[in-house]
Write a protein that holds these residues in place. Structure first.
Motif, short mmCIF file in Angstrom:
data_model
loop_
_atom_site.label_atom_id
_atom_site.label_comp_id
_atom_site.label_asym_id
_atom_site.label_seq_id
_atom_site.Cartn_x
_atom_site.Cartn_y
_atom_site.Cartn_z
N PRO A 5 -36.56 13.33 -41.41
CA PRO A 5 -37.54 12.39 -41.95
C PRO A 5 -36.99 11.71 -43.20
N PRO A 6 -37.29 10.43 -43.40
CA PRO A 6 -36.84 9.75 -44.62
C PRO A 6 -37.32 10.49 -45.86
N GLY A 7 -36.41 10.74 -46.79
CA GLY A 7 -36.76 11.40 -48.04
C GLY A 7 -36.84 12.90 -47.96
N PRO B 224 -41.47 24.36 -24.66
CA PRO B 224 -41.72 23.02 -25.20
C PRO B 224 -43.20 22.83 -25.54
N GLY B 225 -43.43 22.26 -26.71
CA GLY B 225 -44.79 22.02 -27.16
C GLY B 225 -45.45 23.20 -27.85
N SER B 226 -44.72 24.27 -28.09
CA SER B 226 -45.33 25.48 -28.65
C SER B 226 -45.28 25.56 -30.17
N LEU B 227 -44.68 24.59 -30.83
CA LEU B 227 -44.60 24.62 -32.29
C LEU B 227 -45.75 23.79 -32.86
N HIS B 228 -46.59 24.44 -33.66
CA HIS B 228 -47.77 23.78 -34.20
C HIS B 228 -47.84 23.95 -35.70
N GLY B 229 -48.33 22.92 -36.36
CA GLY B 229 -48.56 23.02 -37.80
C GLY B 229 -47.39 22.62 -38.67
N LEU B 230 -46.38 21.94 -38.10
CA LEU B 230 -45.35 21.38 -38.96
C LEU B 230 -46.02 20.39 -39.89
N GLN B 231 -45.53 20.28 -41.12
CA GLN B 231 -46.23 19.43 -42.07
C GLN B 231 -45.27 18.48 -42.78
N LEU B 232 -45.65 17.23 -42.80
CA LEU B 232 -44.97 16.19 -43.55
C LEU B 232 -45.84 15.81 -44.73
N VAL B 233 -45.23 15.34 -45.81
CA VAL B 233 -45.98 14.91 -46.99
C VAL B 233 -45.61 13.46 -47.28
N VAL B 234 -46.62 12.65 -47.55
CA VAL B 234 -46.44 11.24 -47.88
C VAL B 234 -47.24 10.91 -49.13
N ALA B 235 -46.88 9.81 -49.78
CA ALA B 235 -47.61 9.37 -50.96
C ALA B 235 -48.88 8.61 -50.60
N ASP B 236 -48.92 8.02 -49.40
CA ASP B 236 -50.05 7.18 -48.99
C ASP B 236 -50.35 7.42 -47.51
N GLN C 197 -49.81 15.26 -44.84
CA GLN C 197 -50.61 15.46 -46.05
C GLN C 197 -50.28 14.39 -47.07
N GLN C 198 -51.30 13.81 -47.65
CA GLN C 198 -51.09 12.85 -48.73
C GLN C 198 -51.03 13.58 -50.05
N ILE C 199 -49.93 13.40 -50.76
CA ILE C 199 -49.82 13.84 -52.14
C ILE C 199 -49.36 12.60 -52.91
N ARG C 200 -50.30 11.95 -53.57
CA ARG C 200 -50.01 10.69 -54.26
C ARG C 200 -48.92 10.85 -55.30
N ALA C 201 -48.79 12.03 -55.89
CA ALA C 201 -47.78 12.27 -56.91
C ALA C 201 -46.36 12.09 -56.38
N ARG C 202 -46.17 12.16 -55.06
CA ARG C 202 -44.83 11.99 -54.48
C ARG C 202 -44.28 10.59 -54.71
N ALA C 203 -45.17 9.60 -54.92
CA ALA C 203 -44.70 8.24 -55.17
C ALA C 203 -43.91 8.18 -56.47
N GLU C 204 -44.35 8.93 -57.48
CA GLU C 204 -43.68 8.93 -58.78
C GLU C 204 -42.69 10.08 -58.93
N ASN C 205 -42.95 11.19 -58.25
CA ASN C 205 -42.13 12.38 -58.40
C ASN C 205 -41.73 12.95 -57.05
N PRO C 206 -40.79 12.31 -56.35
CA PRO C 206 -40.37 12.85 -55.05
C PRO C 206 -39.66 14.19 -55.24
N LEU C 207 -39.74 15.05 -54.26
CA LEU C 207 -39.05 16.33 -54.35
C LEU C 207 -37.54 16.14 -54.37
N ILE C 208 -37.07 15.16 -53.60
CA ILE C 208 -35.63 14.86 -53.57
C ILE C 208 -35.45 13.52 -54.27
N PRO C 209 -34.70 13.47 -55.35
CA PRO C 209 -34.53 12.20 -56.09
C PRO C 209 -33.96 11.12 -55.19
N ARG C 210 -34.51 9.92 -55.33
CA ARG C 210 -33.99 8.76 -54.58
C ARG C 210 -32.75 8.25 -55.26
#
Length: 135
Positions: free
Chosen positions: A46-48, A66-78, A121-134
């Motif tokens: 995933p980007p970032g 196949p199809g048995s993995l549930h609950g993977l989570q991505l985080v976005v700012a918006d 999951q939306q975490i608005r703070a990721r817009a200003e403070n990404p876990l991995i620096p851009r």
């Protein structure tokens, strides 16, 4: 000692369909698509993100149904922008749900063609403070 989660094996039934879904639909970057001689290995990120998904035809990758993995989570700012982008690329998404006003309380989900499920999951703070620096 640090332990970093960098790869998650994703159980899929059709490698080419999974590449198309994750690369073209979800927008993951295709890092590798190689024939290792005794099986195919595909890795997308995933980007970032510092963590990738991997799938293919290697015996170890075929242990989960196949199809048995549930609950993977991505985080976005918006969440609205992320959901709009996914649906514009043909990914069916659940409605956005907010549990309360605190940052991190807004979610939506989607599933891949095999039924592996993801929460976004939306975490608005990721817009200003990404876990991995851009860069």
């Amino acid at each position: 000692m640090d332990f970093t989660l960098e790869v998650v094996t994703l159980p899929v039934s059709d490698v080419d369909a999974a590449i198309a879904f994750y690369r073209d639909g979800v927008g993951f970057h295709l890092d590798h698509d190689v024939d290792a001689g005794f099986g195919r290995v595909v890795q997308l990120t995933p980007p970032g993100s510092g963590c990738s998904v991997v799938f293919g035809t290697m015996p170890a990758m075929q242990r989960m149904e196949p199809g048995s993995l549930h609950g993977l989570q991505l985080v976005v700012a918006d969440a609205v922008a992320a959901r709009d982008g996914l649906t514009a690329r043909g990914v069916a998404c659940d409605d956005i749900t907010s549990f309360d006003e605190r940052d991190g309380s807004t979610f939506f989900g989607f599933a891949d063609p095999d039924g592996n499920t993801w929460a976004v999951q939306q975490i608005r703070a990721r817009a200003e403070n990404p876990l991995i620096p851009r860069s």
